[in-house]
Write a protein that holds these residues in place. Structure first.
Motif, PDB file in Angstrom:
ATOM      1  N   MET A  36       0.853  -1.233   0.209  1.00  0.00           N
ATOM      2  CA  MET A  36       0.042   0.042  -0.020  1.00  0.00           C
ATOM      3  C   MET A  36       0.922   1.200  -0.075  1.00  0.00           C
ATOM      4  O   MET A  36       0.571   2.115  -0.753  1.00  0.00           O
ATOM      5  N   ASP A  37       2.165   1.067   0.776  1.00  0.00           N
ATOM      6  CA  ASP A  37       2.702   2.450   0.804  1.00  0.00           C
ATOM      7  C   ASP A  37       3.448   2.777  -0.584  1.00  0.00           C
ATOM      8  O   ASP A  37       3.484   3.817  -1.167  1.00  0.00           O
ATOM      9  N   VAL A  47       0.490   7.825   2.641  1.00  0.00           N
ATOM     10  CA  VAL A  47      -0.419   6.544   2.905  1.00  0.00           C
ATOM     11  C   VAL A  47      -1.720   6.747   3.754  1.00  0.00           C
ATOM     12  O   VAL A  47      -2.606   5.985   3.694  1.00  0.00           O
ATOM     13  N   TYR A  51      -5.343   5.160   2.770  1.00  0.00           N
ATOM     14  CA  TYR A  51      -6.228   4.481   3.784  1.00  0.00           C
ATOM     15  C   TYR A  51      -7.748   5.182   3.788  1.00  0.00           C
ATOM     16  O   TYR A  51      -8.285   4.705   4.407  1.00  0.00           O
ATOM     17  N   ARG A  52      -7.549   6.440   3.741  1.00  0.00           N
ATOM     18  CA  ARG A  52      -9.083   7.179   4.037  1.00  0.00           C
ATOM     19  C   ARG A  52      -9.753   6.745   2.797  1.00  0.00           C
ATOM     20  O   ARG A  52     -10.989   6.825   2.900  1.00  0.00           O
ATOM     21  N   ALA A  55      -9.404   0.866   2.915  1.00  0.00           N
ATOM     22  CA  ALA A  55      -9.107   0.282   4.045  1.00  0.00           C
ATOM     23  C   ALA A  55      -7.966  -0.767   3.794  1.00  0.00           C
ATOM     24  O   ALA A  55      -6.967  -0.964   4.729  1.00  0.00           O
ATOM     25  N   ASP A  56      -8.144  -1.580   2.692  1.00  0.00           N
ATOM     26  CA  ASP A  56      -6.910  -2.399   2.292  1.00  0.00           C
ATOM     27  C   ASP A  56      -6.882  -2.776   0.883  1.00  0.00           C
ATOM     28  O   ASP A  56      -7.670  -2.285   0.028  1.00  0.00           O
ATOM     29  N   LYS A  57      -6.198  -3.689   0.585  1.00  0.00           N
ATOM     30  CA  LYS A  57      -5.595  -4.219  -0.971  1.00  0.00           C
ATOM     31  C   LYS A  57      -7.255  -4.693  -1.486  1.00  0.00           C
ATOM     32  O   LYS A  57      -7.537  -4.331  -2.696  1.00  0.00           O
TER      33      LYS A  57
END
Length: 188
Positions: A36-37, A47, A51-52, A55-57
């Protein structure tokens, strides 16, 4: 932008699109190993901003699929307007596959080892599926497709062709063979 997020400010929409573009490119190149980063960095964002939005991959992959389904719905609407039922079916099928050929991230999301989160993109997927149902039904009713052909068979054909879009394989030949098998005998 999906219909689920119409209230995003212009800068938030730009950030979301930048994340989706970066993720699509990185997933296409490296698959699930992308972090994600790395996606945030490629998008030119922090990052926390990523995430806002996601939430995830899994949520990110679902958004990539949703964006593609939204584009495919426009294509399906155009194909549905074609008067000849077989031409409408072929236009939809070829258009769908030609548009996903360069989109390895979409193909990976659909064909990969992890089931996409359909809840997040249910509206986009449903709109596309509804039109596919109508186009398929017209082609069956007109006698161009086998009587037992269903919209789910359209999905099987597209997934088979997508699986043959790597390593120099000829997905168009695969498609010709598949269409020969599903056409109603005695049809045009």
């Amino acid at each position: 932008m999906t219909t689920r997020e119409p209230s995003l400010r212009a800068d938030a929409r730009r950030n979301r699109e930048a994340i989706l573009d970066a993720a699509s490119d990185l997933f296409a190149r490296r698959g699930e190993s992308v972090q994600m980063d790395e996606i945030a960095e490629r998008a030119g964002l922090g990052v926390g901003t990523l995430y806002r939005h996601f939430a995830d991959k899994q949520a990110l992959r679902a958004a990539i699929i949703g964006r593609r389904f939204e584009a495919m719905t426009g294509l399906a609407r155009s194909a549905e307007q074609i008067e000849d039922a077989w031409e409408a079916f072929e236009t939809l099928l070829h258009g769908y596959l030609e548009s996903v050929q360069p989109d390895a991230a979409f193909r990976l999301a659909l064909l990969g080892p992890h089931e996409p989160s359909w809840e997040a993109i249910d509206a986009a997927k449903s709109a596309f599926r509804t039109i596919v149902d109508r186009v398929v039904r017209r082609a069956v009713d007109a006698g161009h497709l086998r009587a037992d052909f269903q919209a789910s068979d359209f999905i099987l054909i597209t997934r088979g062709a997508m699986a043959n879009m790597t390593g120099g394989q000829d997905w168009r030949r695969f498609l010709v063979l598949q269409l020969d098998g599903v056409r109603r005998r005695g049809g045009r």
